[in-house]
Design a protein around this motif. Structure first.
Motif, PDB file in Angstrom:
ATOM      1  N   GLN A   1       0.865  -1.148   0.018  1.00 24.89           N
ATOM      2  CA  GLN A   1       0.119   0.285   0.078  1.00 24.89           C
ATOM      3  C   GLN A   1       0.831   1.110   0.061  1.00 24.89           C
ATOM      4  O   GLN A   1       1.940   1.362   0.624  1.00 24.89           O
ATOM      5  CB  GLN A   1      -0.983   0.065   1.187  1.00 24.89           C
TER       6      GLN A   1
ATOM      7  N   SER B   1     -11.371   9.232  -0.766  1.00 24.22           N
ATOM      8  CA  SER B   1     -12.273   8.095  -0.838  1.00 24.22           C
ATOM      9  C   SER B   1     -12.594   7.690  -2.239  1.00 24.22           C
ATOM     10  O   SER B   1     -13.024   8.378  -3.306  1.00 24.22           O
ATOM     11  CB  SER B   1     -13.514   8.597  -0.109  1.00 24.22           C
TER      12      SER B   1
ATOM     13  N   GLU C   1     -12.024   5.185  -5.964  1.00 24.40           N
ATOM     14  CA  GLU C   1     -11.108   4.564  -7.016  1.00 24.40           C
ATOM     15  C   GLU C   1     -10.409   5.718  -7.955  1.00 24.40           C
ATOM     16  O   GLU C   1     -11.046   6.526  -8.208  1.00 24.40           O
ATOM     17  CB  GLU C   1     -11.678   3.462  -7.703  1.00 24.40           C
TER      18      GLU C   1
ATOM     19  N   LEU D   1      -7.587   2.079  -4.736  1.00 26.69           N
ATOM     20  CA  LEU D   1      -8.558   2.306  -3.846  1.00 26.69           C
ATOM     21  C   LEU D   1      -8.049   3.110  -2.683  1.00 26.69           C
ATOM     22  O   LEU D   1      -7.056   2.748  -1.933  1.00 26.69           O
ATOM     23  CB  LEU D   1      -9.156   1.163  -3.358  1.00 26.69           C
TER      24      LEU D   1
ATOM     25  N   GLN E   1      -8.325   5.407   0.808  1.00 27.94           N
ATOM     26  CA  GLN E   1      -9.042   5.177   2.288  1.00 27.94           C
ATOM     27  C   GLN E   1      -8.299   6.290   3.048  1.00 27.94           C
ATOM     28  O   GLN E   1      -7.100   6.501   3.001  1.00 27.94           O
ATOM     29  CB  GLN E   1      -9.056   3.908   2.792  1.00 27.94           C
ATOM     30  N   SER E   2      -8.937   7.045   3.917  1.00 30.66           N
ATOM     31  CA  SER E   2      -8.648   7.865   4.856  1.00 30.66           C
ATOM     32  C   SER E   2      -8.992   7.772   6.358  1.00 30.66           C
ATOM     33  O   SER E   2     -10.268   7.616   6.497  1.00 30.66           O
ATOM     34  CB  SER E   2      -8.843   9.457   4.498  1.00 30.66           C
ATOM     35  N   ASN E   3      -8.108   7.700   7.365  1.00 27.28           N
ATOM     36  CA  ASN E   3      -8.466   7.771   8.644  1.00 27.28           C
ATOM     37  C   ASN E   3      -7.544   8.826   9.586  1.00 27.28           C
ATOM     38  O   ASN E   3      -6.504   9.059   9.133  1.00 27.28           O
ATOM     39  CB  ASN E   3      -8.149   6.360   9.312  1.00 27.28           C
TER      40      ASN E   3
ATOM     41  N   THR F   1      -4.193   6.006   2.757  1.00 27.48           N
ATOM     42  CA  THR F   1      -3.468   4.847   2.164  1.00 27.48           C
ATOM     43  C   THR F   1      -4.450   4.671   0.702  1.00 27.48           C
ATOM     44  O   THR F   1      -5.511   4.773   0.325  1.00 27.48           O
ATOM     45  CB  THR F   1      -3.926   3.431   3.023  1.00 27.48           C
TER      46      THR F   1
END
Length: 358
Positions: A75, A109, A111, A120, A122-124, A133
């Motif tokens: 990743q 968020s 593709e 893909l 993603q966020s946190n 990532t």
């Protein structure tokens, strides 16, 4: 005023007396400590220093391990501060940094397509850091597309097969009744129908999957099957076909390997047709070397334009075909436990290698 100066002198005198007394006490304490006690104290101090170095080394080792784990993750990882400056980026994140700006438009968020790959995002949030990532999901997307195209192709193949069968039956009847001058036209129709039927069969075989059944055959037996297939193929240039197939026996699926070799012969014919030459040569060799069956298909036609698309189903740079021929050939070869390699020397050579065993 004189009284204040006297008080200040007394205070200074008391401080000096106390410092002198502390020195005397410290000196007395040191004198009272035995040489054994001093040695023990030095030992404890040395141990304390060693433990400090050890803890520092362990911390550095854990940090290095942590960074190594992040680097080998499949990743891309970005860690941002609240002011959007980067706290950390791994190597993969640096390699696909161009996707970061595009993903930011989507709030990291969903593709993102980049250089024929799909990621893909993603966020946190963790404390005051934002962890972003990007995962490469190109293989999954490709499999989804192939599955969908396979289902559609199989359905169309079934629908087309019935009318093609009827037309083929009619042409067989018609060729017996027409004049000799018209028979070449009927023969060309039959060749075209045979080509369509071949595409249908390849599509159905590819969508259903390959199951091989090895039996013992002489390699030379494949020549007759291939020559018959060549007669059904339409081409306009003068092409010389050379065969060098050993008489030795080997274990392979005769019908499926026949399809593989046909596909490569047809591919060679198309390459010669597309090349800026008046005539061409195609050579097929089959030998047994070190427990393996090796097929070499050589032609002097047009070079491969895009090697990445060679075995990609439904992808082709040729005017003829649907891109399934070589993809199916690879599937059959791998089902035999073999491999295909493109050798480019003076001429273009495809080498197919499969183990000679049951």
């Amino acid at each position: 005023m004189a009284k204040d100066e006297s008080q200040n002198k007394n205070i200074i005198k008391l401080q000096e007396d106390k410092e002198s007394q502390d020195k005397v006490i410290g000196k007395d304490v040191l004198e009272k400590i035995s040489s054994h006690d001093k040695s023990e104290l030095l030992g404890l101090l040395n141990e304390f220093i060693l433990q400090t170095y050890k803890i520092e080394k362990e911390f550095k080792d854990y940090k290095a391990l942590y960074e190594w784990v992040i680097e080998i993750l499949p990743q891309a990882i970005w860690v941002r501060n609240d002011d959007e400056s980067f706290f950390y980026k791994n190597t993969l994140a640096n390699e696909i940094q161009a996707t970061f700006q595009e993903a930011q438009k989507q709030d990291f968020s969903g593709e993102i397509e980049y250089e024929q790959k799909t990621y893909l995002f993603q966020s946190n949030r963790i404390q005051n850091k934002q962890v972003i990532t990007a995962t490469d999901i190109s293989i999954q997307k490709r499999q989804e597309r192939l599955a969908a195209m396979g289902r559609v192709s199989a359905h169309l193949a079934h629908e087309i097969r019935n009318p093609i069968g009827s037309i083929s039956l009619l042409t067989s009847t018609l060729i017996k009744k027409v004049e000799n001058s018209s028979k070449p036209i009927i023969l060309e129709i039959q060749k075209a129908l045979w080509r369509v039927e071949r595409i249908i069969s390849a599509t159905l075989l590819f969508s259903k999957g390959v199951n091989i059944h090895k039996t013992l055959h002489r390699l030379s037996e494949l020549q007759g099957d291939i020559e018959e297939a060549i007669e059904q193929y339409t081409y306009s240039k003068q092409i010389e076909f050379l065969f060098d197939l050993e008489e030795k026996e080997a274990f392979f699926d005769f019908n499926l390997m026949g399809i593989v070799l046909q596909n490569f012969i047809y591919n060679a014919i198309d390459a010669i047709e597309d090349a800026d030459i008046l005539s061409g040569t195609i050579k097929l060799e089959a030998k047994i070397i070190d427990g393996c069956i090796i097929f070499n298909i050589t032609d002097n036609g047009k070079a491969v334009e895009n090697k990445k698309l060679l075995f990609e189903p439904f992808e082709t740079t040729k005017l003829k075909g649907n891109g399934l021929g070589l993809a199916l050939s690879l599937q059959i070869t791998e089902a035999h436990g073999g491999s295909i390699e493109l050798l480019e020397n003076q001429d273009k050579v495809f080498q197919i290698k499969i183990p000679n065993c049951l």
